[in-house]
Design a protein around this motif. Sequence first.
Motif, PDB file in Angstrom:
ATOM      1  N   UNK A 141      24.233  12.697 -35.928  1.00  0.00           N
ATOM      2  CA  UNK A 141      23.060  12.256 -35.977  1.00  0.00           C
ATOM      3  C   UNK A 141      23.158  10.715 -34.977  1.00  0.00           C
ATOM      4  N   UNK A 142      22.467  10.593 -34.005  1.00  0.00           N
ATOM      5  CA  UNK A 142      22.752   9.197 -33.305  1.00  0.00           C
ATOM      6  C   UNK A 142      21.875   7.981 -33.988  1.00  0.00           C
ATOM      7  N   UNK A 143      22.666   6.724 -33.692  1.00  0.00           N
ATOM      8  CA  UNK A 143      21.830   5.901 -34.369  1.00  0.00           C
ATOM      9  C   UNK A 143      20.422   5.560 -34.148  1.00  0.00           C
ATOM     10  N   UNK A 144      20.119   5.677 -32.810  1.00  0.00           N
ATOM     11  CA  UNK A 144      18.567   5.873 -32.647  1.00  0.00           C
ATOM     12  C   UNK A 144      17.932   6.882 -33.429  1.00  0.00           C
ATOM     13  N   UNK A 145      18.237   8.070 -33.541  1.00  0.00           N
ATOM     14  CA  UNK A 145      17.523   9.014 -34.224  1.00  0.00           C
ATOM     15  C   UNK A 145      17.498   8.472 -35.706  1.00  0.00           C
ATOM     16  N   UNK A 146      18.584   8.106 -36.096  1.00  0.00           N
ATOM     17  CA  UNK A 146      18.697   7.671 -37.437  1.00  0.00           C
ATOM     18  C   UNK A 146      17.682   6.640 -37.775  1.00  0.00           C
ATOM     19  N   UNK A 147      17.578   5.612 -36.838  1.00  0.00           N
ATOM     20  CA  UNK A 147      16.442   4.409 -37.018  1.00  0.00           C
ATOM     21  C   UNK A 147      15.066   4.960 -36.878  1.00  0.00           C
ATOM     22  N   UNK A 148      14.731   6.067 -35.823  1.00  0.00           N
ATOM     23  CA  UNK A 148      13.184   6.398 -36.076  1.00  0.00           C
ATOM     24  C   UNK A 148      13.202   7.483 -37.238  1.00  0.00           C
ATOM     25  N   UNK A 149      14.071   8.099 -37.748  1.00  0.00           N
ATOM     26  CA  UNK A 149      13.747   8.604 -38.839  1.00  0.00           C
ATOM     27  C   UNK A 149      13.739   7.906 -40.331  1.00  0.00           C
ATOM     28  N   UNK A 150      14.365   6.889 -40.108  1.00  0.00           N
ATOM     29  CA  UNK A 150      13.961   5.997 -41.135  1.00  0.00           C
ATOM     30  C   UNK A 150      12.594   5.265 -41.121  1.00  0.00           C
ATOM     31  N   UNK A 151      12.533   5.091 -40.072  1.00  0.00           N
ATOM     32  CA  UNK A 151      11.024   4.323 -39.965  1.00  0.00           C
ATOM     33  C   UNK A 151       9.900   5.114 -40.383  1.00  0.00           C
ATOM     34  N   UNK A 152      10.091   6.731 -39.941  1.00  0.00           N
ATOM     35  CA  UNK A 152       9.136   7.570 -40.220  1.00  0.00           C
ATOM     36  C   UNK A 152       9.074   7.803 -41.786  1.00  0.00           C
ATOM     37  N   UNK A 153      10.293   7.864 -42.347  1.00  0.00           N
ATOM     38  CA  UNK A 153      10.311   8.061 -43.761  1.00  0.00           C
ATOM     39  C   UNK A 153       9.505   6.748 -44.386  1.00  0.00           C
ATOM     40  N   UNK A 154       9.708   5.569 -43.929  1.00  0.00           N
ATOM     41  CA  UNK A 154       9.031   4.446 -44.550  1.00  0.00           C
ATOM     42  C   UNK A 154       7.377   4.527 -44.396  1.00  0.00           C
ATOM     43  N   UNK A 155       7.004   5.131 -43.024  1.00  0.00           N
ATOM     44  CA  UNK A 155       5.567   5.454 -42.887  1.00  0.00           C
ATOM     45  C   UNK A 155       4.958   6.273 -43.683  1.00  0.00           C
ATOM     46  N   UNK A 156       5.692   7.444 -43.815  1.00  0.00           N
ATOM     47  CA  UNK A 156       5.422   8.443 -44.869  1.00  0.00           C
ATOM     48  C   UNK A 156       5.444   7.999 -46.288  1.00  0.00           C
ATOM     49  N   UNK A 157       6.211   7.110 -46.715  1.00  0.00           N
ATOM     50  CA  UNK A 157       6.101   6.685 -47.981  1.00  0.00           C
ATOM     51  C   UNK A 157       4.825   5.890 -48.222  1.00  0.00           C
ATOM     52  N   UNK A 158       4.375   5.086 -47.278  1.00  0.00           N
ATOM     53  CA  UNK A 158       3.185   4.192 -47.378  1.00  0.00           C
ATOM     54  C   UNK A 158       1.967   5.089 -47.445  1.00  0.00           C
ATOM     55  N   UNK A 159       1.965   6.466 -47.403  1.00  0.00           N
ATOM     56  CA  UNK A 159       0.777   7.319 -47.501  1.00  0.00           C
ATOM     57  C   UNK A 159       0.764   8.070 -48.787  1.00  0.00           C
ATOM     58  N   UNK A 160       1.868   7.518 -49.630  1.00  0.00           N
ATOM     59  CA  UNK A 160       2.024   8.229 -50.833  1.00  0.00           C
ATOM     60  C   UNK A 160       1.097   7.446 -51.898  1.00  0.00           C
ATOM     61  N   UNK A 161      -0.060   7.907 -52.598  1.00  0.00           N
ATOM     62  CA  UNK A 161      -0.669   7.287 -53.567  1.00  0.00           C
ATOM     63  C   UNK A 161       0.436   6.601 -54.744  1.00  0.00           C
ATOM     64  N   UNK A 162       1.612   7.152 -55.028  1.00  0.00           N
ATOM     65  CA  UNK A 162       2.333   6.692 -55.894  1.00  0.00           C
ATOM     66  C   UNK A 162       3.031   5.384 -55.418  1.00  0.00           C
ATOM     67  N   UNK A 163       3.317   5.353 -54.201  1.00  0.00           N
ATOM     68  CA  UNK A 163       3.994   4.142 -53.515  1.00  0.00           C
ATOM     69  C   UNK A 163       2.815   2.932 -53.457  1.00  0.00           C
TER      70      UNK A 163
END
Length: 128
Positions: free
Chosen positions: A1-23
């Motif tokens: 996995x490239x650094x850019x792909x990893x960065x995008x995936x981590x941002x997406x994971x954060x974004x998805x976490x913010x849609x979780x009512x528990x978060x």
Amino acid sequence: MTDETDAVNQAIAGELALTDPAVRSTRARYEKLFDPEYVEVGSSGRRYTYEDMMAWLPDHAGSSEGGPRYAPSAITGVVLAPGLVHLTYETDFDGQRARRTSLWRKQNEETGWRMYYHQGTPVPPGAE
């Protein structure tokens, strides 16, 4: 996995976490995902700061386990510069659609990726 792909995936994971009512309902979980310089222009047109979000998020729609949830779709991301990722996607919240964009930045390894800017734009009924 490239650094850019990893960065995008981590941002997406954060974004998805913010849609979780528990978060969204637990400050210890959501405050780590927002940059202290955070600004948002919500789909309502209202402007929010970091301090606004810290106070507002747990009581906002989408933060209750038993209530409606934000359903994100078509999330894409691109690295704009080292430590800066731009995400775009759409949400459906209880039948109301919005197009959204977020900037996530990483200033150091300790803080990791945090949302720096967010904007939501309502999608009128029947619009493609």
